[in-house]
Design a protein around this motif. Structure first.
Motif, PDB file in Angstrom:
ATOM      1  N   ASP A 115      42.980  34.283  46.172  1.00 36.27           N
ATOM      2  CA  ASP A 115      43.962  33.701  45.256  1.00 36.27           C
ATOM      3  C   ASP A 115      43.339  32.617  44.383  1.00 36.27           C
ATOM      4  O   ASP A 115      43.791  32.385  43.255  1.00 36.27           O
ATOM      5  N   GLU A 116      42.336  31.930  44.925  1.00 32.09           N
ATOM      6  CA  GLU A 116      41.696  30.873  44.144  1.00 32.09           C
ATOM      7  C   GLU A 116      41.163  31.418  42.817  1.00 32.09           C
ATOM      8  O   GLU A 116      41.115  30.694  41.816  1.00 32.09           O
ATOM      9  N   ILE A 117      40.745  32.678  42.822  1.00 28.69           N
ATOM     10  CA  ILE A 117      40.217  33.296  41.601  1.00 28.69           C
ATOM     11  C   ILE A 117      41.329  33.976  40.807  1.00 28.69           C
ATOM     12  O   ILE A 117      41.465  33.752  39.602  1.00 28.69           O
ATOM     13  N   THR A 118      42.131  34.814  41.463  1.00 22.89           N
ATOM     14  CA  THR A 118      43.145  35.592  40.740  1.00 22.89           C
ATOM     15  C   THR A 118      44.280  34.706  40.212  1.00 22.89           C
ATOM     16  O   THR A 118      44.591  34.738  39.014  1.00 22.89           O
ATOM     17  N   LEU A 119      44.898  33.926  41.099  1.00 19.73           N
ATOM     18  CA  LEU A 119      45.990  33.059  40.658  1.00 19.73           C
ATOM     19  C   LEU A 119      45.467  31.905  39.810  1.00 19.73           C
ATOM     20  O   LEU A 119      46.074  31.542  38.790  1.00 19.73           O
ATOM     21  N   GLY A 130      39.060  46.377  43.318  1.00 18.41           N
ATOM     22  CA  GLY A 130      38.850  45.145  42.558  1.00 18.41           C
ATOM     23  C   GLY A 130      37.652  45.176  41.639  1.00 18.41           C
ATOM     24  O   GLY A 130      37.750  44.779  40.463  1.00 18.41           O
ATOM     25  N   PRO A 131      36.465  45.639  42.113  1.00 18.45           N
ATOM     26  CA  PRO A 131      35.296  45.651  41.229  1.00 18.45           C
ATOM     27  C   PRO A 131      35.495  46.473  39.964  1.00 18.45           C
ATOM     28  O   PRO A 131      34.937  46.143  38.911  1.00 18.45           O
ATOM     29  N   PHE A 132      36.300  47.535  40.037  1.00 15.26           N
ATOM     30  CA  PHE A 132      36.526  48.371  38.855  1.00 15.26           C
ATOM     31  C   PHE A 132      37.541  47.726  37.910  1.00 15.26           C
ATOM     32  O   PHE A 132      37.433  47.875  36.685  1.00 15.26           O
ATOM     33  N   LEU A 133      38.515  47.014  38.473  1.00 15.00           N
ATOM     34  CA  LEU A 133      39.402  46.207  37.630  1.00 15.00           C
ATOM     35  C   LEU A 133      38.604  45.108  36.933  1.00 15.00           C
ATOM     36  O   LEU A 133      38.825  44.809  35.761  1.00 15.00           O
ATOM     37  N   VAL A 134      37.683  44.505  37.679  1.00 10.48           N
ATOM     38  CA  VAL A 134      36.813  43.467  37.106  1.00 10.48           C
ATOM     39  C   VAL A 134      35.965  44.045  35.987  1.00 10.48           C
ATOM     40  O   VAL A 134      35.860  43.470  34.895  1.00 10.48           O
ATOM     41  N   LEU A 135      35.339  45.201  36.245  1.00 10.01           N
ATOM     42  CA  LEU A 135      34.487  45.829  35.236  1.00 10.01           C
ATOM     43  C   LEU A 135      35.272  46.114  33.965  1.00 10.01           C
ATOM     44  O   LEU A 135      34.813  45.815  32.852  1.00 10.01           O
ATOM     45  N   ALA A 136      36.476  46.674  34.122  1.00  9.11           N
ATOM     46  CA  ALA A 136      37.295  46.994  32.952  1.00  9.11           C
ATOM     47  C   ALA A 136      37.728  45.732  32.213  1.00  9.11           C
ATOM     48  O   ALA A 136      37.765  45.704  30.977  1.00  9.11           O
ATOM     49  N   THR A 137      38.054  44.666  32.964  1.00  9.74           N
ATOM     50  CA  THR A 137      38.460  43.409  32.325  1.00  9.74           C
ATOM     51  C   THR A 137      37.303  42.793  31.554  1.00  9.74           C
ATOM     52  O   THR A 137      37.481  42.278  30.440  1.00  9.74           O
ATOM     53  N   ILE A 138      36.098  42.841  32.123  1.00 14.47           N
ATOM     54  CA  ILE A 138      34.930  42.316  31.421  1.00 14.47           C
ATOM     55  C   ILE A 138      34.625  43.176  30.191  1.00 14.47           C
ATOM     56  O   ILE A 138      34.230  42.655  29.139  1.00 14.47           O
ATOM     57  N   LEU A 158      32.540  34.575  34.971  1.00 14.33           N
ATOM     58  CA  LEU A 158      31.902  34.216  36.246  1.00 14.33           C
ATOM     59  C   LEU A 158      32.868  34.411  37.409  1.00 14.33           C
ATOM     60  O   LEU A 158      32.490  34.925  38.470  1.00 14.33           O
ATOM     61  N   GLY A 159      34.127  34.006  37.229  1.00 12.01           N
ATOM     62  CA  GLY A 159      35.121  34.204  38.281  1.00 12.01           C
ATOM     63  C   GLY A 159      35.310  35.676  38.599  1.00 12.01           C
ATOM     64  O   GLY A 159      35.454  36.067  39.761  1.00 12.01           O
ATOM     65  N   LEU A 160      35.305  36.519  37.567  1.00 16.13           N
ATOM     66  CA  LEU A 160      35.454  37.959  37.774  1.00 16.13           C
ATOM     67  C   LEU A 160      34.269  38.539  38.541  1.00 16.13           C
ATOM     68  O   LEU A 160      34.444  39.389  39.421  1.00 16.13           O
ATOM     69  N   VAL A 161      33.071  38.088  38.208  1.00 15.18           N
ATOM     70  CA  VAL A 161      31.886  38.566  38.939  1.00 15.18           C
ATOM     71  C   VAL A 161      31.979  38.191  40.417  1.00 15.18           C
ATOM     72  O   VAL A 161      31.717  39.016  41.303  1.00 15.18           O
ATOM     73  N   ALA A 162      32.375  36.957  40.692  1.00 12.68           N
ATOM     74  CA  ALA A 162      32.527  36.527  42.087  1.00 12.68           C
ATOM     75  C   ALA A 162      33.578  37.375  42.801  1.00 12.68           C
ATOM     76  O   ALA A 162      33.379  37.808  43.944  1.00 12.68           O
ATOM     77  N   ALA A 163      34.704  37.621  42.134  1.00 13.16           N
ATOM     78  CA  ALA A 163      35.772  38.428  42.740  1.00 13.16           C
ATOM     79  C   ALA A 163      35.288  39.822  43.080  1.00 13.16           C
ATOM     80  O   ALA A 163      35.622  40.374  44.139  1.00 13.16           O
ATOM     81  N   ALA A 164      34.489  40.419  42.198  1.00 11.84           N
ATOM     82  CA  ALA A 164      33.987  41.771  42.429  1.00 11.84           C
ATOM     83  C   ALA A 164      33.112  41.838  43.670  1.00 11.84           C
ATOM     84  O   ALA A 164      33.271  42.735  44.509  1.00 11.84           O
TER      85      ALA A 164
END
Length: 322
Positions: free
Chosen positions: A143-147, A294-302, A126-132
């Motif tokens: 930072d609230e999401i990444t850190l 960021g969205p592509f880093l998120v996609l790859a992480t998910i 969920l945090g990754l989706v919000a970040a994207a």
């Protein structure tokens, strides 16, 4: 004490999807308020146009948007389809995490341990989706999401079967350095400005904290490949890659603040503008275009979150064949 095998599959699936839809609705609040420096818990949900409180029956995930035909009840203004999309993604995330991270656990796993594992990976996704979505609109990664996500990843290593505490710490360090060193330190020395924001480095650090150095490397490489493919496709079809309107507006506001400032305050604002990778308008051409990474880093992480074990197995099998 009930074990995972004793829990009814239909019930666990229903709960996971329902939680995903509900938290998906909350994600919309996070996506809108967090980059604006607003509280995500107070006040309650409000219309983004007229600021009137949204009644509970108009805040049912996906369904309310469909019933209201994409318009707010209070002022009849259009509500972005992003809202039901994020809610639906929340439900999909709940189901996917359950199937790929919980159902595969041994049947004798105690129910509370299965719940903890689900909650951890569910919160991460969920945090990754919000970040994207935040990065798509503002080209920033909070930072609230990444850190915060990195700290949770390291702290929860002993609860998860993926990595040890040491592997989590090592992965986080490698994830940060492999973007910070070449794209901030070296690129800044050569070009006078950063090639990528530190938010991207913090996001790969998060991937490393959760999945060790293989997860961080996969996030960077797979994110780069997918991001490049999308950038080329957009450039070919549209002739250019537009910056988000919010980014243009924020840069204009900073330039206006610089014009109205004096003395040390003005110098500080100028330094802030020069240090920002998006502080100046992009030049023409594909190589000079800016696209939120960021969205592509998120996609790859998910992708690694859901299919990491399969990816590693297939890669190792391919290596042995070669």
């Amino acid at each position: 004490m009930p074990t995972l095998a004793e829990l009814p599959p239909a019930l666990t699936t229903f709960v996971a999807v329902a939680l995903g839809l509900a938290f998906g609705s909350f994600l919309n609040v996070v996506i809108y308020r967090l980059p604006r420096g607003q509280s995500v818990v107070h006040p309650g949900s409000r219309c983004p146009h007229c600021e009137k409180p949204i009644a509970a029956w108009d805040n049912v995930p996906v369904l309310s948007w469909l019933i209201l035909r994409g318009k707010s009840r209070c002022c009849k203004q259009p509500i972005s389809p992003r809202y039901p999309l994020v809610e639906a993604l929340g439900g999909l995330v709940g189901w996917a995490v359950l199937e790929t991270r919980v159902v595969i656990l041994p049947g004798e796993t105690e129910w509370w341990r299965a719940l903890v594992i689900f909650a951890l990976y569910f919160a991460l996704a969920l945090g990754l989706v919000a970040a994207a979505f935040i990065d798509l609109e503002h080209m920033i990664l909070p930072d609230e999401i990444t850190l915060g996500g990195t700290v949770v990843g390291v702290a929860s290593a002993f609860l998860r079967p993926d990595v040890s505490f040491v592997e989590s710490l090592t992965g986080a360090a490698i994830g940060f350095v492999m973007i910070w060193l070449p794209f901030d330190v070296l690129y800044r020395a050569l070009r006078g400005r950063a090639g990528m924001g530190l938010g991207d480095a913090k996001l790969t650090m998060l991937a490393g904290a959760w999945f060790g150095w293989p997860g961080a490397v996969f996030a960077l490489l797979a994110g780069a490949v997918q991001g490049t493919m999308v950038a080329i496709a957009v450039f070919v079809t549209q002739g250019r890659i537009e910056e988000p309107e919010a980014v243009k507006r924020e840069r204009e506001e900073l330039l206006e603040a610089i014009e109205n400032a004096e003395g040390e305050e003005k110098e500080e604002l100028i330094r802030e503008l020069e240090a920002d990778p998006i502080g100046s308008e992009p030049e023409e051409g594909l190589s000079q275009s800016r696209i939120a990474f960021g969205p592509f880093l998120v996609l790859a992480t998910i992708e690694y979150l859901l299919f990491g074990k399969w990816i590693v197995q297939e890669y190792l099998a391919w290596i042995w064949q070669v």
